[in-house]
Design a protein around this motif. Structure first.
Motif, PDB file in Angstrom:
ATOM      1  N   GLY A   1      -3.604 -12.169  -4.841  1.00 48.51           N
ATOM      2  CA  GLY A   1      -3.036 -10.957  -5.424  1.00 48.51           C
ATOM      3  C   GLY A   1      -1.601 -10.709  -4.999  1.00 48.51           C
TER       4      GLY A   1
ATOM      5  N   THR B   1     -12.869  -1.828 -11.943  1.00 48.19           N
ATOM      6  CA  THR B   1     -11.770  -1.003 -11.444  1.00 48.19           C
ATOM      7  C   THR B   1     -12.155  -0.228 -10.188  1.00 48.19           C
ATOM      8  OG1 THR B   1     -12.373   0.933 -12.785  1.00 48.19           O
ATOM      9  CG2 THR B   1     -10.891  -0.692 -13.789  1.00 48.19           C
TER      10      THR B   1
ATOM     11  N   LEU C   1       2.284   2.861  -3.263  1.00 50.37           N
ATOM     12  CA  LEU C   1       1.454   3.599  -4.219  1.00 50.37           C
ATOM     13  C   LEU C   1       1.844   5.068  -4.283  1.00 50.37           C
ATOM     14  CD1 LEU C   1      -2.182   2.201  -3.693  1.00 50.37           C
ATOM     15  CD2 LEU C   1      -0.343   1.309  -5.135  1.00 50.37           C
TER      16      LEU C   1
ATOM     17  N   THR D   1      -3.035  -3.817  -2.382  1.00 55.27           N
ATOM     18  CA  THR D   1      -4.292  -3.061  -2.433  1.00 55.27           C
ATOM     19  C   THR D   1      -5.316  -3.642  -3.389  1.00 55.27           C
ATOM     20  OG1 THR D   1      -3.091  -1.579  -3.937  1.00 55.27           O
ATOM     21  CG2 THR D   1      -3.387  -0.842  -1.661  1.00 55.27           C
ATOM     22  N   CYS D   2      -4.983  -4.718  -4.062  1.00 56.67           N
ATOM     23  CA  CYS D   2      -5.927  -5.329  -5.003  1.00 56.67           C
ATOM     24  C   CYS D   2      -6.883  -6.264  -4.278  1.00 56.67           C
ATOM     25  CB  CYS D   2      -5.179  -6.095  -6.097  1.00 56.67           C
ATOM     26  SG  CYS D   2      -4.606  -5.039  -7.428  1.00 56.67           S
TER      27      CYS D   2
ATOM     28  N   ILE E   1      -0.388  -7.601  -5.396  1.00 58.81           N
ATOM     29  CA  ILE E   1      -0.423  -6.170  -5.084  1.00 58.81           C
ATOM     30  C   ILE E   1      -1.351  -6.021  -3.885  1.00 58.81           C
ATOM     31  CG2 ILE E   1      -1.078  -3.878  -5.931  1.00 58.81           C
ATOM     32  CD1 ILE E   1      -0.518  -4.990  -8.798  1.00 58.81           C
TER      33      ILE E   1
ATOM     34  N   LEU F   1      -2.708  -0.466 -12.481  1.00 58.82           N
ATOM     35  CA  LEU F   1      -2.261  -1.754 -11.952  1.00 58.82           C
ATOM     36  C   LEU F   1      -3.235  -2.845 -12.397  1.00 58.82           C
ATOM     37  CD1 LEU F   1      -1.511  -0.794  -8.214  1.00 58.82           C
ATOM     38  CD2 LEU F   1       0.043  -0.684 -10.175  1.00 58.82           C
TER      39      LEU F   1
ATOM     40  N   ARG G   1       0.832  -1.211   0.000  1.00 62.00           N
ATOM     41  CA  ARG G   1       0.000   0.000   0.000  1.00 62.00           C
ATOM     42  C   ARG G   1       0.863   1.257   0.000  1.00 62.00           C
ATOM     43  NH1 ARG G   1      -5.235   1.949   1.506  1.00 62.00           N
ATOM     44  NH2 ARG G   1      -5.098   4.186   1.147  1.00 62.00           N
TER      45      ARG G   1
ATOM     46  N   HIS H   1      -6.777   0.532 -10.207  1.00 58.74           N
ATOM     47  CA  HIS H   1      -6.606  -0.903 -10.012  1.00 58.74           C
ATOM     48  C   HIS H   1      -7.625  -1.664 -10.856  1.00 58.74           C
ATOM     49  CE1 HIS H   1      -4.760   0.866  -6.470  1.00 58.74           C
ATOM     50  NE2 HIS H   1      -4.333  -0.305  -6.035  1.00 58.74           N
ATOM     51  N   TYR H   2      -7.152  -2.607 -11.663  1.00 54.17           N
ATOM     52  CA  TYR H   2      -8.018  -3.524 -12.409  1.00 54.17           C
ATOM     53  C   TYR H   2      -7.751  -4.919 -11.852  1.00 54.17           C
ATOM     54  CZ  TYR H   2     -10.019  -6.211 -16.306  1.00 54.17           C
ATOM     55  OH  TYR H   2     -10.769  -7.089 -17.068  1.00 54.17           O
ATOM     56  N   CYS H   3      -8.751  -5.506 -11.195  1.00 57.38           N
ATOM     57  CA  CYS H   3      -8.530  -6.750 -10.453  1.00 57.38           C
ATOM     58  C   CYS H   3      -9.637  -7.771 -10.710  1.00 57.38           C
ATOM     59  CB  CYS H   3      -8.440  -6.467  -8.959  1.00 57.38           C
ATOM     60  SG  CYS H   3      -7.321  -5.127  -8.506  1.00 57.38           S
TER      61      CYS H   3
ATOM     62  N   ASP I   1      -3.718  -6.833 -11.651  1.00 59.95           N
ATOM     63  CA  ASP I   1      -3.226  -7.949 -10.849  1.00 59.95           C
ATOM     64  C   ASP I   1      -3.881  -9.240 -11.317  1.00 59.95           C
ATOM     65  OD1 ASP I   1      -2.229  -9.655  -8.961  1.00 59.95           O
ATOM     66  OD2 ASP I   1      -2.633  -8.344  -7.248  1.00 59.95           O
TER      67      ASP I   1
END
Length: 380
Positions: A273, A287, A255, A277-278, A275, A264, A252, A295-297, A266
């Protein structure tokens, strides 16, 4: 054996676990196949095609689960499905147990046999049932990342490949496995300035040989990652530890070192994950933004391209499904070391170490477990 294919009910999951061609192969071997109505429609396969191939079409998910000795799926069962899974029923699908404790406990309590696509492993340590979706997800990671770099989505407003007189975007790929290789290949093809980080020198030497000139390799460590994220436009997390949680390579607090509008992606989010924060998102709401970083998770990225994904996945899974149907899961897993490594939870016991470690659960050695259950299962 009675094989059942339910319709996937996870958000925007349009893949299906068997194609009509797969149904035909199993039917020709004398197995009964049951397919839930409209299960294949999202991938372009109508009920009529399944019926013509020899399947019995069932109207509800409850009837479909009840009909099968083996349930063949794509994604892990979600909460509404837990109660439908029976004791001794074989469930053959992606599970990703290490990222979902409620699922793990539900399958332990069900007494079912959970054989996970993602931990079926060959002697050379490759993952034959994860590779096809990793190839799709890796290519999609770059495709989606390029899309969300556009300013209307609050990205940096940069074109991945640039134009004459304007530098291309910088893409950082964490992990040089199948996902990372495919992501880098796509990014390189679009003209980006690409860096792949990995821990393996032999792997990096290989990538250095086969990748185009706009892809470079770098050793993965905290210092190098912290430096690289400062001017990266798109960062793709592509780290996998089979059957276990992915490590957090980006935290975190890191970032704050990224530029506003950095994207991002992940790909490891379904394994926890890489990352910090994902958290898993869906295709409907893919997102979110933290500290001006997008973030795209999405946990089932290949579900957005179901026709390609279903064909790629079933090409790989069908031979294993046939072996399970022909021999029963006990004999198949005893005979085939690749399938044996796919066993994660069986008859109330955790038989895969990564799952046991993730939640501090009692572990039963898979070979000892199979020896104790030998002869207890028959093939219908």
């Amino acid at each position: 054996m009675r094989i059942a294919v339910p319709k996937e009910i996870k958000n925007n999951e349009n893949r299906v676990a068997l194609t009509p061609a797969g149904v035909k192969e199993l039917s020709n071997r004398g197995h009964e196949v049951f397919v839930q109505a409209t299960a294949g429609i999202g991938s372009g396969f109508p009920d009529e095609a399944y019926a013509k191939a020899g399947a019995t079409i069932l109207p509800t998910i409850e009837e479909t689960y009840a009909a099968g000795d083996m349930i063949v799926k794509v994604k892990e069962p979600i909460e509404p499905e837990y109660k439908l899974i029976k004791k001794d029923q074989l469930v053959f699908t992606y599970f990703h147990f290490a990222s979902c404790e409620p699922l793990t406990h539900a399958m332990i309590e069900s007494g079912s046999v959970c054989l996970a696509y993602e931990t079926v492993e060959k002697e050379d340590r490759s993952l034959p049932l994860l590779v096809p979706m990793s190839e799709v997800a890796g290519r999609m990671a770059t495709q989606e990342g390029a899309h969300y770099l556009e300013k209307p989505y609050r990205g940096r407003g940069i074109l991945l490949g640039g134009v004459p007189g304007v530098k291309p975007a910088k893409v950082l790929v964490l992990g040089g496995g199948v996902v990372g290789t495919q992501a880098a290949k796509m990014a390189a093809g679009m003209g980006a300035d690409v860096t792949i980080m990995d821990l393996s020198l032999p792997r990096m030497r290989y990538l250095d040989d086969v990748m185009p000139a706009n892809v470079r390799t770098q050793m993965s460590n905290e210092y190098n990652i912290r430096e690289a994220i400062k001017d990266a436009d798109l960062i793709i997390g592509a780290v996998l530890i089979p059957g276990a949680k992915a490590p957090h390579l980006i935290t975190r607090e890191m970032l704050k070192d990224m530029r506003p509008g950095t994207v991002l992606v992940d790909v490891a989010v379904d394994q926890g994950g890489c990352i910090e924060t994902c958290t898993p998102t869906t295709h409907e709401n893919p997102t979110f933004i933290i500290d001006d970083v997008l973030h795209y998770c999405v946990a089932n990225m290949p579900g957005a391209v179901p026709y390609t994904s279903t064909l790629a996945l079933t090409n790989a899974t069908l031979p294993y499904a046939i072996e399970l149907a022909e021999k029963g899961w006990t004999k198949a897993c005893q005979d085939n070391a690749e399938l044996r490594k796919g066993l994660n939870v069986a008859n109330g016991k955790v038989v895969y170490k990564g799952v046991s470690d993730a939640f501090n659960l009692p572990y039963t050695d898979v070979d000892e477990f199979l020896a104790s259950t030998a002869g207890s299962m028959s093939v219908d």
